[in-house]
Scaffold this active site. Structure first.
Site, PDB file in Angstrom:
ATOM      1  N   LYS A 140       0.844  -1.189   0.000  1.00  0.00           N
ATOM      2  CA  LYS A 140       0.000   0.000   0.000  1.00  0.00           C
ATOM      3  C   LYS A 140       0.882   1.243   0.000  1.00  0.00           C
ATOM      4  O   LYS A 140       2.013   1.141   0.460  1.00  0.00           O
ATOM      5  CB  LYS A 140      -0.936   0.021   1.206  1.00  0.00           C
ATOM      6  N   TYR A 226      -4.989   4.023   5.901  1.00  0.00           N
ATOM      7  CA  TYR A 226      -5.516   3.093   6.906  1.00  0.00           C
ATOM      8  C   TYR A 226      -6.841   3.600   7.482  1.00  0.00           C
ATOM      9  O   TYR A 226      -7.749   2.823   7.760  1.00  0.00           O
ATOM     10  CB  TYR A 226      -4.515   2.909   8.056  1.00  0.00           C
TER      11      TYR A 226
HETATM   12  P1  NAD Z   1      12.128   1.913   2.491  1.00  0.00           P
HETATM   13  O1  NAD Z   1      12.549   3.267   2.045  1.00  0.00           O
HETATM   14  O2  NAD Z   1      12.606   1.438   3.816  1.00  0.00           O
HETATM   15  O3  NAD Z   1      12.581   0.837   1.410  1.00  0.00           O
HETATM   16  C1  NAD Z   1      12.380   1.049   0.035  1.00  0.00           C
HETATM   17  C2  NAD Z   1      13.293   0.112  -0.741  1.00  0.00           C
HETATM   18  O4  NAD Z   1      13.152   0.379  -2.132  1.00  0.00           O
HETATM   19  C3  NAD Z   1      14.783   0.308  -0.406  1.00  0.00           C
HETATM   20  O5  NAD Z   1      15.395  -0.947  -0.260  1.00  0.00           O
HETATM   21  C4  NAD Z   1      15.325   1.017  -1.629  1.00  0.00           C
HETATM   22  O6  NAD Z   1      16.691   0.705  -1.881  1.00  0.00           O
HETATM   23  C5  NAD Z   1      14.441   0.467  -2.730  1.00  0.00           C
HETATM   24  N1  NAD Z   1      14.374   1.297  -3.918  1.00  0.00           N
HETATM   25  C6  NAD Z   1      14.414   0.831  -5.174  1.00  0.00           C
HETATM   26  N2  NAD Z   1      14.334   1.822  -6.047  1.00  0.00           N
HETATM   27  C7  NAD Z   1      14.254   2.970  -5.355  1.00  0.00           C
HETATM   28  C8  NAD Z   1      14.155   4.332  -5.707  1.00  0.00           C
HETATM   29  N3  NAD Z   1      14.115   4.737  -6.992  1.00  0.00           N
HETATM   30  N4  NAD Z   1      14.097   5.227  -4.719  1.00  0.00           N
HETATM   31  C9  NAD Z   1      14.099   4.857  -3.424  1.00  0.00           C
HETATM   32  N5  NAD Z   1      14.198   3.566  -3.022  1.00  0.00           N
HETATM   33  C10 NAD Z   1      14.265   2.629  -3.985  1.00  0.00           C
HETATM   34  O7  NAD Z   1      10.555   1.864   2.416  1.00  0.00           O
HETATM   35  P2  NAD Z   1       9.576   0.859   3.168  1.00  0.00           P
HETATM   36  O8  NAD Z   1       9.186   1.462   4.468  1.00  0.00           O
HETATM   37  O9  NAD Z   1      10.133  -0.498   3.164  1.00  0.00           O
HETATM   38  O10 NAD Z   1       8.286   0.959   2.221  1.00  0.00           O
HETATM   39  C11 NAD Z   1       8.181   0.234   1.005  1.00  0.00           C
HETATM   40  C12 NAD Z   1       6.709   0.032   0.675  1.00  0.00           C
HETATM   41  O11 NAD Z   1       6.112  -0.713   1.727  1.00  0.00           O
HETATM   42  C13 NAD Z   1       5.890   1.318   0.572  1.00  0.00           C
HETATM   43  O12 NAD Z   1       4.891   1.167  -0.385  1.00  0.00           O
HETATM   44  C14 NAD Z   1       5.258   1.459   1.943  1.00  0.00           C
HETATM   45  O13 NAD Z   1       4.063   2.195   1.959  1.00  0.00           O
HETATM   46  C15 NAD Z   1       5.012   0.002   2.264  1.00  0.00           C
HETATM   47  N6  NAD Z   1       4.933  -0.255   3.723  1.00  0.00           N
HETATM   48  C16 NAD Z   1       3.854  -0.921   4.173  1.00  0.00           C
HETATM   49  C17 NAD Z   1       3.713  -1.181   5.518  1.00  0.00           C
HETATM   50  C18 NAD Z   1       2.532  -1.945   6.020  1.00  0.00           C
HETATM   51  O14 NAD Z   1       2.313  -1.989   7.226  1.00  0.00           O
HETATM   52  N7  NAD Z   1       1.768  -2.583   5.141  1.00  0.00           N
HETATM   53  C19 NAD Z   1       4.690  -0.720   6.398  1.00  0.00           C
HETATM   54  C20 NAD Z   1       5.795  -0.050   5.899  1.00  0.00           C
HETATM   55  C21 NAD Z   1       5.914   0.190   4.538  1.00  0.00           C
END
Ligand code: NAD
Length: 372
Positions: A140, A226
């Site tokens: 999401k 949410y």
């Molecule tokens: P994050 O920034 O910690 O990780 C993102 C990952 O994407 C990194 O490993 C990064 O290297 C990679 N990446 C690849 N291409 C990229 C680019 N062009 N720019 C930036 N990063 C790039 O983010 P996250 O917190 O892991 O979130 C990722 C997804 O998961 C989002 O859609 C977020 O909304 C979702 N999420 C959902 C929940 C949930 O409870 N369902 C919780 C946290 C995050």
């Protein structure tokens, strides 16, 4: 596919609870069936994007799942590939980068691709995964806007692959109870909802979450979704119009995205509900008033520690590993052809509301919400 280890008590409780809640809802009988699991078979999941959520939640949850396991990874960082390969015993042939990703089509170890990237990349990787013949879970918010969600749904349909959104709370017992209380009108009709989700952003000012091109928006996209979901699943109805306002107290930090957004949703029949999202307030509750009582969750939306009460007293449900329950359910849906209770259409419905909220912020008026 791989042979399953013994089912742990924790997983058993989590999955049983998920099944019980779905049964109570009635409208998702196939979803209930999808929680039971098939002994002996496990589908391979590849995580795309090894950031905070994959590291902190999804990979650990995949050590507890019984219908699926962590079979592969897709990362642009070679050091992460080495670290994950060792830590999770992932064979080299199941490790891809963003350039080699499409070769995943030839890998029978990978049944499901889980897209855990910044929002702007969800559409591309969902479509590439479906074209590679893989079923998809996309995090999401599903995409930057509803038009992109529609493209993703169409691409998965065309490839005859299942698409699910990472809506873990549909498997969380307290949230499932709220769905039951609201949709079954246990306290008669719901007459009001007050719903909020947010946290005080203290991270990197240059992170993708604060970049509109990559995130699509700020607190509304990330946290407000949410509260929108919570309102929709409490009522079991789709809103028809919305009026929104916003507040920005840190314009230097939130120069590109929304900080705090307030909205009112209008539902068929005239009910109006309140919601708000923020990157500058620690919020996380859902409060519902009904004709003959009330019910609420606080905290409502975290990975654990969810608490709830009704006019009759506190709720008494276990805390479960939501991500494990969510992924096990989808794996079972893939194995049996059962419908996921969180398909792409669920993601689309939230994005239709979010698109209308952004339109309302621009016009200062009530905006109609498109139908899915
Ligand atoms: P994050 O920034 O910690 O990780 C993102 C990952 O994407 C990194 O490993 C990064 O290297 C990679 N990446 C690849 N291409 C990229 C680019 N062009 N720019 C930036 N990063 C790039 O983010 P996250 O917190 O892991 O979130 C990722 C997804 O998961 C989002 O859609 C977020 O909304 C979702 N999420 C959902 C929940 C949930 O409870 N369902 C919780 C946290 C995050």
């Amino acid at each position: 596919m791989k042979t399953s280890p013994k089912l742990s008590r924790r997983n058993f409780i989590g999955l049983s609870m998920a099944g019980a809640g779905a049964l109570a809802l009635g409208s998702t009988v196939s979803a209930m069936a999808s929680c039971i699991g098939q002994p002996g078979k496990r589908l391979g999941i590849a995580l795309v994007g090894l950031g905070g959520y994959s590291i902190g939640q999804l990979a650990p949850a995949l050590q507890q799942t019984k219908n699926c396991y962590l079979a592969g990874i897709v990362t642009g960082t070679p050091a992460k590939a080495t670290e994950w390969a060792q830590k999770y015993n992932i064979p080299q042939k199941n490790i891809y980068n963003y350039q080699t990703f499409d070769h995943i089509a030839n890998n029978p170890d990978i049944d499901i691709v889980y897209v855990v990237l910044p929002v702007a990349l969800h559409k591309e990787y969902t479509i590439r995964a479906a074209k590679a013949g893989k079923h998809v879970i996309c995090e999401k918010p599903m995409a930057l806007n509803a038009a992109d969600c529609r493209e993703m749904i169409a691409a998965c349909k065309k490839a005859n692959r299942m698409l699910s959104i990472g809506y873990r709370l549909h498997f969380e017992p307290h949230n499932m109870e709220v769905m039951r209380l609201g949709q079954k009108q246990v306290f008669r009709k719901v007459t009001g909802i007050d719903n909020a989700n947010g946290f005080t952003y203290g991270g990197d000012p240059n992170a993708w979450r604060l970049n509109k091109a990559l995130a699509g928006g700020g607190g509304l996209m990330d946290m407000g979704i949410y509260a929108i979901q919570g309102t929709r699943y409490t009522l079991g109805m789709e809103p028809i119009s919305v009026m929104a306002t916003q507040e920005k107290t840190k314009p230097e930090l939130f120069k590109d995205v929304d900080e705090t957004v307030f909205w009112e949703l209008e539902f068929p029949g005239g009910l109006k509900t309140k919601g708000k999202s923020s990157y500058n307030h620690d919020w996380g509750y859902l409060k519902a008033q009904a004709e003959r009582g009330k019910f609420e969750l606080e905290p409502a939306y975290g990975y654990g520690g969810i608490q709830g009460k009704t006019s009759n007293g506190p709720m008494d449900f276990p805390q479960i590993n939501q991500q494990a329950a969510q992924m096990d359910d989808f794996a079972h849906c893939v194995m049996t052809g059962a419908h996921t209770r969180v398909p792409g259409e669920e993601g689309l419905k939230d994005m239709l509301v979010i698109d209308a909220i952004y339109r309302s912020l621009d016009t200062g008026k009530w905006e109609k919400i498109q139908k899915a």
